[in-house]
Motif scaffolding. Structure first.
Motif, mmCIF file in Angstrom:
data_model
loop_
_atom_site.group_PDB
_atom_site.id
_atom_site.type_symbol
_atom_site.label_atom_id
_atom_site.label_comp_id
_atom_site.label_asym_id
_atom_site.label_seq_id
_atom_site.Cartn_x
_atom_site.Cartn_y
_atom_site.Cartn_z
ATOM 1 N N ALA A 17 7.251 5.291 -7.041
ATOM 2 C CA ALA A 17 6.486 5.633 -5.840
ATOM 3 C C ALA A 17 5.200 4.812 -5.773
ATOM 4 N N ARG A 46 4.249 -1.668 0.021
ATOM 5 C CA ARG A 46 4.179 -1.454 1.471
ATOM 6 C C ARG A 46 2.755 -1.675 1.990
ATOM 7 N N PHE A 99 6.181 1.235 -4.947
ATOM 8 C CA PHE A 99 6.657 1.140 -3.564
ATOM 9 C C PHE A 99 5.494 1.201 -2.576
ATOM 10 N N VAL A 100 4.582 2.140 -2.784
ATOM 11 C CA VAL A 100 3.468 2.280 -1.842
ATOM 12 C C VAL A 100 2.548 1.067 -1.922
ATOM 13 N N CYS A 134 7.062 5.599 2.064
ATOM 14 C CA CYS A 134 7.317 6.021 0.689
ATOM 15 C C CYS A 134 7.866 7.447 0.647
#
Length: 194
Positions: free
Chosen positions: A138, A145, A141-142, A170
Motif C-alpha cells: 500500500a 500514484r 502503491f500510494v 490505493c
C-alpha cells in the motif's frame, strides 16, 4: 490476503486523512479510536457466531464488509463529515470481528488436538505476514500514484487533489485484492464445527 486489505487500510487511513484531507495527527488518530473500541466490543460476538455457524459464510461476510469499508473510504473528500469517516472505519472493524474467529476455527478444523497450537500459530503468522506485505504494498502503491500525479509534496501547502486521487486508487486496489480473498473463502469447508 485478508491481512493485506485490513492492515493496508489501517496503515493508510491516518496518513490519508493527514495528507489528503488536511486533518491534524490528533484528528486522524481520533478517527481510528472508535473503530478500535467497536472491534473490541464486536469480537466476542464474532466468536459466538463462529461457534454457531460454518466458517465459510462468516469469513465471506467479514471480508465483504472490509471491501465495502475500503470502497466507501475511496469516496472520502474534504467535505466528508468526521462521523461518516468513523462509521466507514467501524464497518471494516465489524468485518474483522466477524471473520477473525471464523478464520481461525475454519483453518484448524479437523486437526488433532496436539497439532492445534502449531496450526493456530501458523494461521496468525500468515495473517500478520499478509498484513506486513499489505502495508508495504500500500505504501509503495500510494507513493507510485503520488509520483504519477506529479505530487512531490502533499498535505499542508501541497496538492490535495493529487493526494486524493492517489489514495482513492490505493483503497480501490486494496478492495480488489480483498475481493480475491472472498473467492478463496468459498473453498473453505461448509461444515459447522461440532
Amino acid at each position: 490476503v485478508f491481512g493485506f486489505g485490513i492492515f493496508g487500510l489501517t496503515y493508510l487511513l491516518p496518513i490519508f486523512l493527514q495528507l489528503a484531507i488536511d486533518y491534524t495527527p490528533t484528528e486522524a488518530g481520533l478517527v481510528i479510536v472508535p473503530a478500535g473500541i467497536a472491534l473490541a466490543l464486536a469480537m466476542p460476538v464474532g466468536g459466538r457466531l463462529a461457534d454457531r455457524y460454518a466458517s465459510r459464510p462468516l469469513v465471506s461476510t467479514g471480508l465483504l464488509l472490509i471491501v465495502v469499508s475500503l470502497l466507501l473510504t475511496a469516496t472520502v473528500s474534504p467535505g466528508t463529515g468526521y462521523w461518516t469517516i468513523v462509521a466507514w472505519s467501524i464497518l471494516g472493524r465489524f468485518g474483522l470481528a466477524i471473520l477473525s474467529p471464523a478464520l481461525v476455527i475454519g483453518s484448524t478444523r479437523g486437526l488433532e488436538r496436539p497439532d492445534m497450537a502449531q496450526a493456530m500459530s501458523l494461521t496468525v503468522f500468515v495473517r500478520h505476514l499478509g498484513g506486513e506485505v499489505g502495508i508495504s504494498a500500500a505504501g509503495i502503491f500510494v507513493d507510485w500514484r503520488l509520483a504519477a500525479y506529479g505530487a512531490s509534496r502533499v498535505g499542508r501547502g501541497g496538492d490535495p487533489t493529487a493526494a486524493l486521487a492517489a489514495f482513492h486508487e490505493c483503497f480501490v486496489a486494496l478492495a480488489v485484492v480483498t475481493l480475491y480473498a472472498i473467492i478463496a473463502s468459498w473453498f473453505m469447508s461448509s461444515r459447522r464445527t461440532a
